[in-house]
Design a protein around this motif. Structure first.
Motif, PDB file in Angstrom:
ATOM      1  N   LEU A  94      31.283   0.794  47.047  1.00 58.49           N
ATOM      2  CA  LEU A  94      30.756   2.111  46.702  1.00 58.49           C
ATOM      3  C   LEU A  94      31.389   3.207  47.558  1.00 58.49           C
ATOM      4  N   ASN A  96      34.412   3.084  48.852  1.00 57.70           N
ATOM      5  CA  ASN A  96      35.774   3.268  48.352  1.00 57.70           C
ATOM      6  C   ASN A  96      35.788   4.020  47.030  1.00 57.70           C
ATOM      7  N   LEU A  97      34.819   3.740  46.164  1.00 53.74           N
ATOM      8  CA  LEU A  97      34.726   4.477  44.900  1.00 53.74           C
ATOM      9  C   LEU A  97      34.584   5.973  45.169  1.00 53.74           C
ATOM     10  N   THR A  98      33.696   6.330  46.097  1.00 52.06           N
ATOM     11  CA  THR A  98      33.517   7.736  46.457  1.00 52.06           C
ATOM     12  C   THR A  98      34.774   8.306  47.095  1.00 52.06           C
ATOM     13  N   THR A 101      37.539   8.952  44.555  1.00 49.12           N
ATOM     14  CA  THR A 101      37.189  10.115  43.740  1.00 49.12           C
ATOM     15  C   THR A 101      37.458  11.406  44.492  1.00 49.12           C
ATOM     16  N   ALA A 206      39.266   4.365  41.611  1.00 52.67           N
ATOM     17  CA  ALA A 206      37.811   4.506  41.669  1.00 52.67           C
ATOM     18  C   ALA A 206      37.158   3.669  40.573  1.00 52.67           C
ATOM     19  N   VAL A 207      37.771   3.624  39.393  1.00 55.84           N
ATOM     20  CA  VAL A 207      37.236   2.811  38.297  1.00 55.84           C
ATOM     21  C   VAL A 207      37.275   1.327  38.676  1.00 55.84           C
ATOM     22  N   GLU A 209      37.181   0.093  41.623  1.00 56.26           N
ATOM     23  CA  GLU A 209      36.159  -0.145  42.645  1.00 56.26           C
ATOM     24  C   GLU A 209      34.783  -0.336  42.017  1.00 56.26           C
ATOM     25  N   GLY A 210      34.501   0.387  40.927  1.00 54.61           N
ATOM     26  CA  GLY A 210      33.247   0.173  40.222  1.00 54.61           C
ATOM     27  C   GLY A 210      33.150  -1.244  39.672  1.00 54.61           C
TER      28      GLY A 210
END
Length: 477
Positions: A94, A96-98, A101, A206-207, A209-210
């Motif tokens: 999460l 890394n996703l942030t 982005t 980011a995708v 990472e989700g």
């Protein structure tokens, strides 16, 4: 020294995930985590430059990442040992996703710096829990003498493959988008100027990472842990950190592993700092040099993956994991020496030798890693496994930072390369003599969470406890 195995303190449950399933899931987690990071390697500096950032600011962004990762390495390793592997990995995803982005959309320096800091925190959180989950799962199903080399090697290969593929995708995707007439202008106009071709790899990361977070939550089961409170978590982490710092002081083999990780950090710092300049000097321009370096980095990751795949074979050929580490680091020393001896020449022969040396460095480090880590896992138990891996990672990162500063201050030429080769040679020589067997922990002293104790291992050399047959093979840095 009898060579007879000491009776394990806890017998295997023979339940849960089998070794092959755990291995596949560990490989998938390793690949999904590192793929977005590989995608950011080729475009990171160019994206920040396109956003109007100067070189000093860009250096500051990367410093934020490195310092955050180093500062949080031990605390987050201890956190994994207290609350579990899966939640820590999910939090890392999460973050890394942030971070991706913010980096993909951020036009302000503070947003990029914040994103790099989050990525550094995610790096610290991730350096241990996945591997610790794999080892815990295999031990729970098959006992402490189960084969670990094959799974560790495949996980290391998956990491390297993800970095290699990510580097190619990250470098090629903006070029492909740029070939479409008007696509860059359309992206910028649609997103108010925030999305440009160079930012697409970060947003795609980011995708991914989700997907990583969803996979971790659904595919990495853990045995129930005792119910805990925030106060116990906060209190347990410092205990785990202190125990991790005591590992090297009380166990000579773990000390060797930490010093070897430090030597690897010196080698990697030299490669990352000096190779881009050599590529630019060879090609004549920074842009073409960056493209060559991306290809070379991809090849290096593939060599690392190959070395990781060969790790069990090297251990079987040399007779033990200890001798396998010695032989593998010899290839790294040779590679650094070749890079140093060709530093002043741009001839085709010298370039070929230098590229060969570059590959040998990664090949040797890849083959040494799984054998080192199997030795480490046979020396610590589950309560301190992630902390031990964090101490190992911290040793590499701190020495890499210092070695990078030192290499940058030295005059260009053979000297920085040869000093890195000397550091790795010193690390290799630590493995000339066989380590003493691990002492057996007193039976009256129970193991507590956050206090890594010596794992029950054979009183003889490692190859007496590991299975004789290493299954055929089917990674980061």
């Amino acid at each position: 020294m009898t060579g007879r195995p000491v009776t394990a303190a806890v017998s295997p449950r023979r339940g849960g995930l089998d070794g092959a399933t755990a291995r596949r899931r560990y490989v998938t987690v390793s690949f999904l985590f590192w793929l977005p990071i590989g995608m950011s390697i080729a475009t990171g500096v160019l994206l920040f430059t396109e956003r109007g950032m100067g070189l000093a600011a860009i250096a500051g962004f990367y410093a934020v990442h490195s310092l955050t990762a180093a500062a949080m390495e031990l605390p987050t390793g201890g956190l994994s040992d207290v609350i579990g592997r899966r939640p820590v990995l999910a939090i890392a995803g999460l973050l890394n996703l942030t971070a991706f982005t913010l980096i993909g959309l951020g036009a302000a320096g503070w947003a990029i710096a914040f994103g790099m800091g989050l990525m550094g925190l995610a790096r610290a959180l991730s350096s241990g829990p996945a591997e610790a989950w794999y080892v815990d799962t295999v031990h729970a199903h098959a006992g402490p003498d189960a084969d670990l080399r094959t799974g560790l090697a495949r996980g290391s290969s998956a990491t390297s493959a993800a970095l290699a593929l990510g580097t190619v995708l990250g470098g090629g995707l903006p070029c492909l988008l740029g070939l479409a007439p008007g696509l860059g202008e359309w992206l910028a106009g649609t997103a108010g100027g925030l999305v440009i071709p160079l930012s697409v790899p970060a947003l795609l990361g980011a995708v991914v990472e989700g997907v990583f977070v969803l996979y971790v939550l659904s595919a990495l089961p853990e045995p129930p842990r005792p119910r805990t409170t925030l106060r116990r978590v906060v209190g347990g982490v410092p205990v785990a950190i202190a125990a991790g710092l005591r590992l090297g002081a009380r166990d000579a083999l773990i000390r060797r592993i930490l010093l070897t990780a430090s030597a690897a950090g010196a080698a990697l710092a030299a490669l990352e700092l000096l190779t881009p300049g050599r590529a630019a000097a060879l090609m004549g321009t920074a842009e073409s040099g960056a493209l060559v370096f991306a290809g070379l980095a991809c090849a290096g990751y593939l060599c690392h993956a190959l070395g990781s795949q060969l790790a069990p074979l090297v251990a079987r050929f040399t007779g033990s994991s200890e001798r396998a580490v010695l032989a593998s680091l010899g290839f790294t020393v040779l590679g650094l020496a070749l890079l140093g001896l060709t530093a002043h020449s741009m001839s085709p022969l010298a370039t070929t030798v230098a590229v060969t040396g570059y590959g040998l460095v990664y090949l040797g480090l890849g083959a040494a890693g799984p054998n080192e880590n199997e030795l480490l896992h046979r020396r610590v138990d589950a309560s301190g496994r992630a902390t031990a891996l964090s101490v190992q990672s911290l040793s590499l990162q701190l020495v890499a930072a210092g070695a990078g500063l030192g290499a940058g201050a030295l005059p260009p030429g053979p000297l920085p390369w040869l000093l890195a080769a000397a550091a790795v040679l010193a690390g290799a020589l630590l493995w000339v003599r066989r380590a003493a067997p691990a002492p057996v922990p007193p039976r009256h002293r129970p193991s507590t969470a956050g206090d890594p104790v010596v794992a029950p291992v054979s009183a003889g050399p490692l190859h007496d406890t590991a299975p004789e047959e290493i299954h055929p093979h089917a990674r980061p840095m």
